[in-house]
Each structure stands twice: as structure tokens, then as C-alpha cells.
Design an enzyme around this catalytic site. Sequence first.
Site, PDB file in Angstrom:
ATOM      1  N   HIS A  40       0.861  -1.193   0.000  1.00  0.00           N
ATOM      2  CA  HIS A  40       0.000   0.000   0.000  1.00  0.00           C
ATOM      3  C   HIS A  40       0.890   1.233   0.000  1.00  0.00           C
ATOM      4  O   HIS A  40       1.850   1.294   0.780  1.00  0.00           O
ATOM      5  CB  HIS A  40      -0.909   0.008   1.219  1.00  0.00           C
ATOM      6  CG  HIS A  40      -1.884   1.133   1.207  1.00  0.00           C
ATOM      7  ND1 HIS A  40      -2.992   1.144   0.383  1.00  0.00           N
ATOM      8  CD2 HIS A  40      -1.907   2.298   1.892  1.00  0.00           C
ATOM      9  CE1 HIS A  40      -3.658   2.271   0.571  1.00  0.00           C
ATOM     10  NE2 HIS A  40      -3.010   2.996   1.466  1.00  0.00           N
ATOM     11  N   ASP A  50      -6.679  -3.234   3.184  1.00  0.00           N
ATOM     12  CA  ASP A  50      -5.490  -2.606   3.784  1.00  0.00           C
ATOM     13  C   ASP A  50      -5.424  -2.789   5.294  1.00  0.00           C
ATOM     14  O   ASP A  50      -5.077  -1.869   6.032  1.00  0.00           O
ATOM     15  CB  ASP A  50      -5.474  -1.098   3.461  1.00  0.00           C
ATOM     16  CG  ASP A  50      -5.540  -0.825   1.973  1.00  0.00           C
ATOM     17  OD1 ASP A  50      -6.174   0.179   1.582  1.00  0.00           O
ATOM     18  OD2 ASP A  50      -4.987  -1.639   1.217  1.00  0.00           O
TER      19      ASP A  50
HETATM   20  C1  GRF Z   1       1.533   1.081  -6.428  1.00  0.00           C
HETATM   21  O1  GRF Z   1       1.779   2.403  -6.007  1.00  0.00           O
HETATM   22  C2  GRF Z   1       0.980   0.271  -5.277  1.00  0.00           C
HETATM   23  O2  GRF Z   1       1.410   0.680  -3.990  1.00  0.00           O
HETATM   24  C3  GRF Z   1      -0.468   0.552  -5.382  1.00  0.00           C
HETATM   25  O3  GRF Z   1      -0.741   0.573  -6.772  1.00  0.00           O
HETATM   26  C4  GRF Z   1       0.432   1.035  -7.456  1.00  0.00           C
HETATM   27  C5  GRF Z   1       0.721   0.055  -8.574  1.00  0.00           C
HETATM   28  O4  GRF Z   1       1.726   0.531  -9.414  1.00  0.00           O
HETATM   29  N1  GRF Z   1      -1.280  -0.406  -4.664  1.00  0.00           N
HETATM   30  P1  GRF Z   1       2.320  -0.440 -10.560  1.00  0.00           P
HETATM   31  O5  GRF Z   1       1.144  -0.941 -11.369  1.00  0.00           O
HETATM   32  O6  GRF Z   1       3.054  -1.548  -9.885  1.00  0.00           O
HETATM   33  O7  GRF Z   1       3.215   0.446 -11.349  1.00  0.00           O
END
Ligand code: GRF
Length: 194
Positions: free
Chosen positions: A104, A145
Amino acid sequence: MQQIAIFASGAGSNAARIIDHFRQHPSIKISLIVCNKPGAGVLNIASKEQISTLIIERERFFRGDAYVPELQELNISFIVLAGFLWKVPAALVQAFKGRIVNIHPALLPKYGGKGMYGRFVHEAVIAAKEKESGITIHYVDELYDHGQSIFQASCFIEADDTPESLAQKVHWLEHEHFPRIIEQVLSGSASPTP
Ligand code: GRF
């Protein structure tokens, strides 16, 4: 060999780092990408890496068997949520108890929960004039979460930071720590954050 499934809904930058981290690993293999968004960037990464994909539908995921039979048939032993926007249904949490982790983009328990994802998180953190933000890697239970925290890392927020510049700082922390923490959890050497 431990077979890992990555669930993702977006660009997949975390998935790409995790795939890279375990590429030569002797006993851990990223063998499936599960996605709820046809056309998501993570699917291009999967095809480039020649990793199998499973596109899931809402009805079966939430009101059916949550694709548990498929995952078991593919000998998936552990699930990583990397930017997966759907809540994990009880059937999947039960079938993979203690074997699902999520990342998260904030320091839980603050700035988590329904609707708290991507830029909405960073906008809320900036609007609250927080001095720091960061990442939380946690086990997944049946609440958004909420599961036991495994690891947190933080970054300072400067006066001129915007949700976009904060998102970049947080992404850097994710890419730096997530693959390593997954490996620690799988090798049993991760110590949950108290
Ligand atoms: C990340 O910032 C993660 O923390 C959140 O969604 C985003 C996904 O980014 N849950 P990516 O698709 O891995 O670039």
C-alpha cells in the site's frame, strides 16, 4: 519450487521488479499474472516475460469460486498483490491463509481503506500536510489494507511536493523494498512490524 502469482490491475512497475528479482532464483518462480483489467500495462510485461496470465471477471471472483481451483491447479503457493484494485474475497483469503501479501502506498493504518488507492492516497496525504509518507507491506485479510503489517519504509514530504512528486518517491520505495521483502517472507525470515 514455490509458484507465485502476482495480481495487478495497472502499469505493473512493481510486477516487473519482482519478476526481475526472482528471474534466476533456484526455488521461487513467478508463474502467473492475474489481472482484472484487459489491456492493463502489466499484461504487456507478462507477454514480454512469457509468463502465463489469467484475466478474471467480477461475477466469478466475488460471487463464484474466486478462481481458487485454477490457482490450485497451477500449484500457486503464494499470492502477491501489486497494484490490484479489487478487494480479495473471503474464499481466496481462506484458501491462501497467511499466504497473500499486499503493498500500500502509504503508512497504514492511515490513508488506507476503500477508495484509497493511487493518486487519491497521495492527494489525501498532501492535503493533510503530513511531514512523511511511505509504503506498507502487509498480509491480506478480509478487510481493505488491514492485515498484519510486515514492513514499512518512509520518505519525507517537502513543502513543494505535489501528489505526483510524492507518488514518484513512494514508487521508488516500492521498487527498492517489495521484491526483497517478498523473498524474506517466502524464506520465513521476515519479522512482522510490531
Ligand atoms: C503502487 O503504487 C501500489 O502501492 C499501489 O498501486 C500502485 C501500482 O503501481 N497499490 P504499478 O502498477 O506496480 O506500477
